[in-house]
Design an enzyme around this catalytic site. Structure first.
Site, PDB file in Angstrom:
ATOM      1  N   TYR A  79      -1.239  -1.335  10.515  1.00 35.98           N
ATOM      2  CA  TYR A  79      -1.504  -1.450   9.076  1.00 35.98           C
ATOM      3  C   TYR A  79      -0.300  -0.941   8.280  1.00 35.98           C
ATOM      4  O   TYR A  79       0.197  -1.636   7.378  1.00 35.98           O
ATOM      5  CB  TYR A  79      -2.767  -0.667   8.701  1.00 35.98           C
ATOM      6  CG  TYR A  79      -3.128  -0.814   7.231  1.00 35.98           C
ATOM      7  CD1 TYR A  79      -3.677  -1.997   6.742  1.00 35.98           C
ATOM      8  CD2 TYR A  79      -2.906   0.219   6.326  1.00 35.98           C
ATOM      9  CE1 TYR A  79      -3.995  -2.152   5.401  1.00 35.98           C
ATOM     10  CE2 TYR A  79      -3.220   0.077   4.985  1.00 35.98           C
ATOM     11  CZ  TYR A  79      -3.770  -1.107   4.522  1.00 35.98           C
ATOM     12  OH  TYR A  79      -4.069  -1.261   3.189  1.00 35.98           O
ATOM     13  N   SER A 130       0.861  -1.189   0.000  1.00 33.18           N
ATOM     14  CA  SER A 130       0.000   0.000   0.000  1.00 33.18           C
ATOM     15  C   SER A 130       0.896   1.238   0.000  1.00 33.18           C
ATOM     16  O   SER A 130       2.052   1.167   0.432  1.00 33.18           O
ATOM     17  CB  SER A 130      -0.857  -0.006   1.270  1.00 33.18           C
ATOM     18  OG  SER A 130      -1.456   1.249   1.490  1.00 33.18           O
TER      19      SER A 130
HETATM   20  N1  NAP Z   1      -8.837  -0.156  -0.635  1.00 35.92           N
HETATM   21  C1  NAP Z   1      -7.732   0.534  -0.526  1.00 35.92           C
HETATM   22  O1  NAP Z   1      -7.762   1.793  -0.527  1.00 35.92           O
HETATM   23  C2  NAP Z   1      -6.402  -0.150  -0.445  1.00 35.92           C
HETATM   24  C3  NAP Z   1      -5.244   0.612  -0.632  1.00 35.92           C
HETATM   25  C4  NAP Z   1      -4.011  -0.008  -0.547  1.00 35.92           C
HETATM   26  C5  NAP Z   1      -3.925  -1.371  -0.329  1.00 35.92           C
HETATM   27  N2  NAP Z   1      -5.070  -2.082  -0.154  1.00 35.92           N
HETATM   28  C6  NAP Z   1      -4.925  -3.519   0.086  1.00 35.92           C
HETATM   29  O2  NAP Z   1      -5.652  -4.231  -0.888  1.00 35.92           O
HETATM   30  C7  NAP Z   1      -6.041  -5.503  -0.362  1.00 35.92           C
HETATM   31  C8  NAP Z   1      -7.519  -5.736  -0.634  1.00 35.92           C
HETATM   32  O3  NAP Z   1      -8.260  -4.796   0.143  1.00 35.92           O
HETATM   33  P1  NAP Z   1      -9.635  -4.161  -0.320  1.00 35.92           P
HETATM   34  O4  NAP Z   1      -9.501  -2.711  -0.236  1.00 35.92           O
HETATM   35  O5  NAP Z   1     -10.105  -4.779  -1.584  1.00 35.92           O
HETATM   36  O6  NAP Z   1     -10.531  -4.588   0.934  1.00 35.92           O
HETATM   37  P2  NAP Z   1     -11.785  -5.560   1.080  1.00 35.92           P
HETATM   38  O7  NAP Z   1     -12.841  -5.209   0.108  1.00 35.92           O
HETATM   39  O8  NAP Z   1     -12.089  -5.523   2.537  1.00 35.92           O
HETATM   40  O9  NAP Z   1     -11.190  -6.992   0.678  1.00 35.92           O
HETATM   41  C9  NAP Z   1     -10.347  -7.706   1.539  1.00 35.92           C
HETATM   42  C10 NAP Z   1     -10.329  -9.136   1.083  1.00 35.92           C
HETATM   43  O10 NAP Z   1      -9.427  -9.864   1.924  1.00 35.92           O
HETATM   44  C11 NAP Z   1     -10.130 -10.983   2.462  1.00 35.92           C
HETATM   45  N3  NAP Z   1      -9.660 -11.302   3.796  1.00 35.92           N
HETATM   46  C12 NAP Z   1      -9.526 -10.469   4.854  1.00 35.92           C
HETATM   47  N4  NAP Z   1      -9.085 -11.126   5.922  1.00 35.92           N
HETATM   48  C13 NAP Z   1      -8.940 -12.425   5.539  1.00 35.92           C
HETATM   49  C14 NAP Z   1      -8.529 -13.602   6.207  1.00 35.92           C
HETATM   50  N5  NAP Z   1      -8.155 -13.584   7.493  1.00 35.92           N
HETATM   51  N6  NAP Z   1      -8.494 -14.765   5.509  1.00 35.92           N
HETATM   52  C15 NAP Z   1      -8.859 -14.790   4.215  1.00 35.92           C
HETATM   53  N7  NAP Z   1      -9.255 -13.710   3.523  1.00 35.92           N
HETATM   54  C16 NAP Z   1      -9.308 -12.541   4.191  1.00 35.92           C
HETATM   55  C17 NAP Z   1     -11.576 -10.569   2.496  1.00 35.92           C
HETATM   56  O11 NAP Z   1     -12.377 -11.729   2.550  1.00 35.92           O
HETATM   57  P3  NAP Z   1     -13.872 -11.710   3.202  1.00 35.92           P
HETATM   58  O12 NAP Z   1     -14.458 -10.370   2.872  1.00 35.92           O
HETATM   59  O13 NAP Z   1     -14.540 -12.827   2.498  1.00 35.92           O
HETATM   60  O14 NAP Z   1     -13.679 -11.893   4.660  1.00 35.92           O
HETATM   61  C18 NAP Z   1     -11.695  -9.803   1.195  1.00 35.92           C
HETATM   62  O15 NAP Z   1     -11.856 -10.697   0.127  1.00 35.92           O
HETATM   63  C19 NAP Z   1      -5.681  -5.470   1.126  1.00 35.92           C
HETATM   64  O16 NAP Z   1      -4.453  -6.134   1.327  1.00 35.92           O
HETATM   65  C20 NAP Z   1      -5.506  -3.987   1.413  1.00 35.92           C
HETATM   66  O17 NAP Z   1      -4.646  -3.745   2.497  1.00 35.92           O
HETATM   67  C21 NAP Z   1      -6.299  -1.514  -0.205  1.00 35.92           C
END
Ligand code: NAP
Length: 251
Positions: A152, A139
């Site tokens: 985080y 990130s």
């Molecule tokens: N959104 C942003 O602005 C942003 C920016 C930088 C980096 N990121 C990174 O991008 C990645 C995806 O995030 P997102 O924004 O798309 O968030 P999200 O919509 O909350 O998706 C997170 C995903 O990770 C899964 N997950 C979480 N904990 C888990 C566990 N213990 N075991 C298995 N699966 C798990 C969730 O599964 P379930 O929902 O089925 O539990 C979901 O599919 C993350 O690593 C986040 O840190 C996001």
């Protein structure tokens, strides 16, 4: 890697992972998708099948090393994996009350051990085949510690540095390693934020940017560039200058 045919994506049940799955879905593509929420994962899998992809979906906890290893090695035996995207992650703010022990440990477990549990079981097979691509989800928050999200930021910094080092370590082995550093992307994670998120972008757009970067084997896929430039600047200025500024950030 251009045209990967067998792709693993963790955290595929929502947000960036779901958008990546749909971006890669197509005829001749095998997608192995995981998440925890069975219903949301099934919806993503169905959308990918609609696009012609063959999909294997499993609800798994990324912190369960044994379950992850068993599942990944099974997939690899059936459909030798070209691209692994270790995307699953969680975040939480401090709400101005500080970060509790349970929260900090949960973030480190999912964001760091979850990535290790996704990459390490497959490394020996990829090295033996001298072919494959690893993509690690970090990130822009992994370039500087921000007061509202200590665990985080630290977890994402660890993933970024591990990925960068692995890339060098595996140079010449036929395995490419890319680290993904997005800014704010619309997802379940950011939907909870009640503060302004500069340059927030839709997940499908982020997925297209990530795919383009992975197609080119880019070492670091960091976007959007104005926010990337801002965090790089914050990271290289002395803490004495930047701490007062960051201290005013929402928690
Ligand atoms: N959104 C942003 O602005 C942003 C920016 C930088 C980096 N990121 C990174 O991008 C990645 C995806 O995030 P997102 O924004 O798309 O968030 P999200 O919509 O909350 O998706 C997170 C995903 O990770 C899964 N997950 C979480 N904990 C888990 C566990 N213990 N075991 C298995 N699966 C798990 C969730 O599964 P379930 O929902 O089925 O539990 C979901 O599919 C993350 O690593 C986040 O840190 C996001």
């Amino acid at each position: 890697m251009r045209d990967p045919h067998s792709i693993v994506i963790t955290g595929a049940s929502s947000g960036i992972g779901a958008a990546l799955a749909e971006t890669y879905a197509g005829v001749g593509i095998h997608l192995a998708l995981t998440g925890r929420d069975r219903e949301r994962l099934a919806t993503v899998a169905a959308a990918c099948r609609q696009r012609g992809a063959e999909v294997t979906a499993a609800t798994l906890e990324v912190t369960d090393a044994r379950a992850m290893s068993g599942w990944l090695c099974d997939i690899d035996r059936q459909q030798p994996i070209d691209l692994v995207i270790a995307n699953a992650g969680i975040s939480a703010g401090t709400g101005g009350r500080g970060e509790g022990e349970a929260q900090a440990r949960a973030i480190f477990a999912v964001n760091i051990e979850g990535v290790l549990n996704t990459i390490l079981p497959l490394l020996p097979a990829l090295v033996a085949r001298q072919r494959g691509q690893l993509a690690l989800m970090s990130s822009l928050a992994g370039f500087r510690g921000f007061p509202g999200a200590p665990a985080y930021c630290a977890s994402k910094a660890a993933v970024r540095i591990w990925g960068e080092a692995l890339r060098g370590e595996l140079k010449g082995s036929g395995i490419e390693v890319s680290v993904i550093c997005p800014g704010y992307v619309e997802s379940t994670m950011t939907a909870r934020n009640d503060f302004p998120m500069p340059l927030l972008m839709p997940a499908p757009r982020a997925a297209r940017i990530i795919r383009r970067g992975l197609d080119r084997g880019r070492a670091r896929i960091a976007f959007p560039w104005p926010l990337y430039a801002a965090v790089r600047l914050l990271a290289c200025l002395p803490p004495g200058l930047t701490d007062p500024l960051l201290g005013r950030q929402p928690r």
